[in-house]
Design a protein around this motif. Structure first.
Motif, short mmCIF file in Angstrom:
data_model
loop_
_atom_site.label_atom_id
_atom_site.label_comp_id
_atom_site.label_asym_id
_atom_site.label_seq_id
_atom_site.Cartn_x
_atom_site.Cartn_y
_atom_site.Cartn_z
N LEU A 156 0.82 -1.21 0.00
CA LEU A 156 0.00 0.00 0.00
C LEU A 156 0.85 1.27 0.00
CD1 LEU A 156 -2.93 -0.80 2.45
CD2 LEU A 156 -3.08 -0.43 -0.01
N ALA A 157 2.04 1.18 0.57
CA ALA A 157 2.91 2.36 0.65
C ALA A 157 3.50 2.76 -0.70
CB ALA A 157 4.04 2.11 1.65
N ASP A 158 3.36 1.91 -1.70
CA ASP A 158 3.94 2.18 -3.01
C ASP A 158 2.86 1.98 -4.08
OD1 ASP A 158 5.28 2.25 -5.43
OD2 ASP A 158 7.01 1.14 -4.70
N ILE A 188 4.13 9.03 0.04
CA ILE A 188 4.10 8.62 -1.36
C ILE A 188 4.39 9.81 -2.27
CG2 ILE A 188 2.57 7.79 -3.19
CD1 ILE A 188 1.16 6.13 -0.96
N GLN A 189 3.78 10.96 -1.95
CA GLN A 189 4.01 12.17 -2.77
C GLN A 189 5.48 12.57 -2.73
OE1 GLN A 189 1.24 14.76 -0.80
NE2 GLN A 189 -0.46 14.28 -2.17
N ALA A 190 6.10 12.48 -1.55
CA ALA A 190 7.50 12.87 -1.41
C ALA A 190 8.41 11.96 -2.23
CB ALA A 190 7.91 12.85 0.06
N VAL A 191 8.13 10.67 -2.20
CA VAL A 191 8.95 9.72 -2.95
C VAL A 191 8.83 9.98 -4.45
CG1 VAL A 191 9.20 7.28 -3.56
CG2 VAL A 191 8.93 7.95 -1.16
N HIS A 192 7.59 10.21 -4.91
CA HIS A 192 7.39 10.47 -6.35
C HIS A 192 8.07 11.78 -6.75
CE1 HIS A 192 3.67 7.71 -7.09
NE2 HIS A 192 4.71 7.07 -6.61
N VAL A 213 12.37 6.82 3.74
CA VAL A 213 11.88 7.94 4.54
C VAL A 213 11.41 7.46 5.89
CG1 VAL A 213 10.29 9.90 4.60
CG2 VAL A 213 11.18 9.10 2.41
N ILE A 214 10.82 6.27 5.95
CA ILE A 214 10.38 5.72 7.24
C ILE A 214 11.59 5.47 8.14
CG2 ILE A 214 9.30 3.72 8.33
CD1 ILE A 214 7.51 3.52 5.81
#
Length: 846
Positions: free
Chosen positions: A482-484, A806-810, A824-825
């Protein structure tokens, strides 16, 4: 004798008038922005003028009351307009403005407009309203030209309102610089109204609509003793349309004595080999799921001695074992109480105490939590009732199935009184909403339903029920997937997912083209994003926008998205099977179409109140004024209006409740938890709507000042993390000497948010040491909605959550930084993250 302006400004009369105008001063909230009280699909062009007139019978009534005088006629029509404004805008104070009267001498010549501030009794008579309007008009015009706007400005009050009213032949011309967005010109002799929409804010039908409502008020002039609160602004056809046509939802096939357990047993018996759950690389058949649930039910009844109706708390991890516990509870006649596994121990204890749970069910991976939780009989579902066992079916239970009105589940939501609210959902309500969705969505054994919602969430209960009543398979992703969003898309493709319910904030990160097998999509728990939903609908997916509070058994309305329609706001639809929806004024009168009021719900599955909270139950669950046979009417606190298509449009909240990450949040509950800390004397919690986070302000010894904010936030954040779930922990905590107040003595939340903005801008932040840190800090600031992020600041303490993660990773990937959600976690600051990813980020430090 003529009094000069200079003498007037120095005399005792001036001081009395000054005091009178200060007493009449409205608050900033009283400024009338009437357009905000209506929903529409189209507004008029700026500068549009439309004319409408009352009929001859209404004109006769006006003439009879006014004595045929123009000013008297103006007052009568103005009084009717005040009723319409008060009913349609939810303003107790009706603040209008007018130009000065012609031919009236005044020693003042400062203002060329006259404020008219009306405060009629909501439950007073029509006669008292007419007298109040007459007296206020007389008093206001007696001092026309008085420098009221300057006086109010010096007193910290507002100066302008949004609606100007003038009368043909009575008033001077409308000032060119007037700030009103709506000008209403009344012809008191002919009963005519000209409505000018200066900025294109109002619906094209607005003039006819308002004049029609005015005429409805005038019909009651024959009996001026009638209570204003009882005046009906709807004609008979509209009343019947709202009560009967919009609420023609009876579905006799969904009987009020349905049992979920019996329904599930029948599905499992019909196709025991069919897949029921796809999770963790395993397929759980209906036969296995039923077998394990039945053995768990026997354990609850035979070994632990649970009686029918008693509750079982379940730490609802994202595993098939949680579904074993759910169906086992229902088979045992027990009430299923799902709890997020991350819930702090104190809150778990409170839920257990409120529900009087007799047992705790969990997965073995959560056994380390048992020591900190209340002393209950513990059932480790995956160890005691393991998957894949070939045990034969247990003997038929010796107890009868639950009946429709028996408790099936108990859900806890955030509460305004400082404590969680607890709601009981019965079997009949869940069967009703589940079967309704099976029928509407066309679900069947061939479907694969993605379980996106957390299993502790009320929406997940509906997902499970509709999937299993349809004989379909539930696809259960783990937290890592779900995190990705890309992983989730892969999982949906792997299992050929055909249907799901997803929150709008997550849906926007999915590619509409990727879930090739998807045929049904429901957006729920947050306001919908029209562009995302129409993108799916355009490729043939049946897309719905859903709405429903927990108290009304999860879902109440659905809207089917039309890809050809240009949405200003996506409606939440019409009431579903065996439920009724009304839009009400605070006096519980039906409101006209397009007018925003409180959404009220009745029918199958609506709760009777909150467990252990009689006061709040009495306030939110009231006797049904229209259909007493339907049980209580639930006043949701949500705002909405019927649009021109006969569908409901959501329009926010009437109280301070907000949605954070899809969860209902009462800021008062968070404030109450803060007050329990020894350093806090009082607390106020405000929602930052733009960022979707909570901000706390506390008063206490040594708490004041931005220098203390960092220490205070850490200390109080740790305190809240031990007592509240993550979505209730504020993103910022500020210490203050005192809470600012409005002119009416209420806490000024707008001023508090200005303190927040100033403190966030003034806080000390570490500077980036290299280009990678600089790029990451920019990404975090953009995602978190902040002007700047320090390299040592914690992503999650600044308001980061799973969606922002999710927004930060993208965003980082678009900036050329190879980043994963797990990074990030693990590394929660920019500096730690830059060090952690440098080994596989091209150009790190360069």
């Amino acid at each position: 004798m003529t009094v000069s302006r200079a003498e007037a400004l120095r005399g005792p009369a001036h001081h009395r008038q000054r005091a009178d105008w200060l007493a009449a001063m409205p608050s900033a909230e009283d400024a009338l922005r009437w357009a905000e009280s209506f929903v529409t699909t189209a507004t008029a062009a700026p500068g549009t003028r439309r004319r409408a007139a009352i009929g001859p019978e209404a004109r006769r009534r006006v003439a009879a009351v006014s004595g045929g005088q123009a000013l008297g006629g103006f007052v009568v029509l103005l009084a009717a307009l005040v009723v319409v404004v008060q009913r349609t805008s939810a303003h107790d104070v009706v603040w209008l403005t007018t130009p000065r009267l012609r031919g009236v001498n005044s020693p003042y010549a400062h203002d060329d407009r006259v404020p008219l501030v009306f405060r009629p009794e909501r439950r007073g008579s029509l006669r008292s309203l007419l007298e109040h309007v007459r007296d206020r008009v007389a008093a206001s015009y007696a001092t026309q030209g008085f420098p009221v706007r300057d006086l109010w400005a010096r007193a910290g009050g507002p100066q302008d309102t949004g609606v100007l009213v003038t009368a043909a032949g009575l008033h001077l011309p409308v000032p060119a610089d007037d700030a009103a967005d709506l000008v209403i010109t009344i012809d008191p002799v002919e009963g005519g109204f000209e409505v000018e929409d200066r900025h294109g804010l109002y619906p094209v039908w607005f003039a006819d609509h308002v004049v029609g409502l005015v005429e409805r008020v005038l019909e009651h002039l024959a009996d001026t003793g009638t209570s204003v609160a009882r005046l009906d602004l709807l004609d008979d056809d509209e009343i019947l349309h709202q009560l009967d046509t919009l609420n023609a939802t009876d579905v006799p096939a969904h009987t009020p004595d349905d049992s979920l357990a019996a329904r599930f047993r029948a599905v499992a018996a019909a196709a025991p080999g069919a897949p029921a759950v796809l999770a963790g690389g395993r397929t759980v058949s209906y036969g296995e799921l039923h077998d394990r649930a039945a053995r768990f039910a026997h354990h609850l009844r035979d070994d632990l001695g649970l009686a029918a109706g008693e509750a079982v708390a379940v730490l609802a991890a994202r595993t098939a074992d949680t579904l074993v516990a759910l169906w086992g509870c229902l088979a045992a006649g027990a009430a299923y109480v799902p709890i997020d596994p991350r819930t702090p121990a104190d809150r778990v204890a409170r839920i257990v105490g409120t529900t009087k749970a007799k047992a705790l069910a969990l997965h073995s991976g959560l056994l380390d939590r048992v020591a900190e939780l209340p002393a209950l009989a513990v059932c480790c579902v995956d160890l005691q009732f393991p998957a894949g066992t070939a045990a034969g079916p247990p003997s038929a239970p010796a107890w009868p199935d639950s009946r429709g009105g028996d408790a099936a589940a108990v859900i806890t939501t955030s509460g305004s009184g400082g404590a969680p609210r607890t709601v009981v959902l019965d079997h009949a309500g869940l069967v009703n909403v589940g079967l309704d969705h099976v029928t509407e969505l066309g679900l069947g054994p061939g479907d694969r339903y993605l379980q996106f919602m957390a299993l502790s969430f009320d929406g997940a209960l509906l997902d499970v029920v509709m999937t299993h009543l349809a004989g379909a398979a539930l696809v259960l992703p783990d937290e890592r997937t779900l995190a990705d969003p890309r992983r989730l898309e892969d999982l949906m493709a792997e299992h050929a997912v055909t249907a799901t319910t997803i929150t709008p904030s997550y849906l926007t990160h999915l590619d509409p083209a990727r879930p090739a097998d998807l045929r049904v999509l429901i957006s729920a728990a947050e306001p919908a994003n029209a562009a995302d939903l129409t993108a799916y609908a355009a490729r043939g997916v049946a897309v719905y926008n859903g709405y429903g509070p927990t108290e009304a058994c999860v879902n109440t309305t659905l809207h089917r998205v039309d890809p050809r329609r240009a949405y200003r706001a996506v409606p939440i639809g019409r009431p579903r099977a065996n439920k009724q929806v009304y839009v009400l004024h605070r006096d519980r009168n039906l409101l006209p179409r397009h007018v925003i009021g409180e959404i009220a719900i009745s029918g199958r599955g609506v709760a009777s109140g909150y467990v252990g909270d009689r006061e709040e139950s009495a306030r939110r669950f009231v006797p049904h004024p229209f259909r007493p046979d339907q049980g209580p009417l639930h006043l949701t606190g949500d705002l909405g209006a019927w649009d021109e298509h006969g569908e409901l449009v959501f329009a926010g909240r009437r109280d301070e409740q907000v949605k954070i990450r899809g969860f209902r949040v009462e800021p008062a509950e968070v404030a109450n938890a803060l007050r329990a800390h020894e350093r806090v004397e009082d607390a106020v919690v405000v929602a930052d709507a733009a960022r979707g986070v909570l901000v706390a302000f506390v008063r206490g010894p040594g708490a004041h000042g931005p220098k203390n904010d960092e220490v205070l936030a850490r200390e109080l954040g740790d305190h809240l993390a031990r007592t509240l779930p993550p979505h209730l922990v504020p993103a910022a905590v500020h210490g203050v000497d005192a809470f600012p107040t409005t002119e009416h003595g209420k806490v000024d939340r707008r001023a508090l948010m200005e303190v927040h903005a100033r403190r966030m801008a003034e806080r000390s932040v570490g500077e980036p040491a290299n280009p990678l840190e600089s790029r990451l800090a920019e990404v975090w600031a953009e995602v978190l909605g902040l002007s700047v992020v320090g390299v040592e600041e914690d992503f999650f303490r600044l308001g980061g959550d799973s969606i922002r993660l999710i927004q930060a990773v993208h965003a980082a990937q678009r900036a050329g930084i190879g980043l994963r959600t797990s990074d990030v976690i693990r590394h929660r600051t920019v500096r730690a993250l830059a060090r952690g990813v440098a080994r596989y980020t091209d150009g790190a430090g360069s």
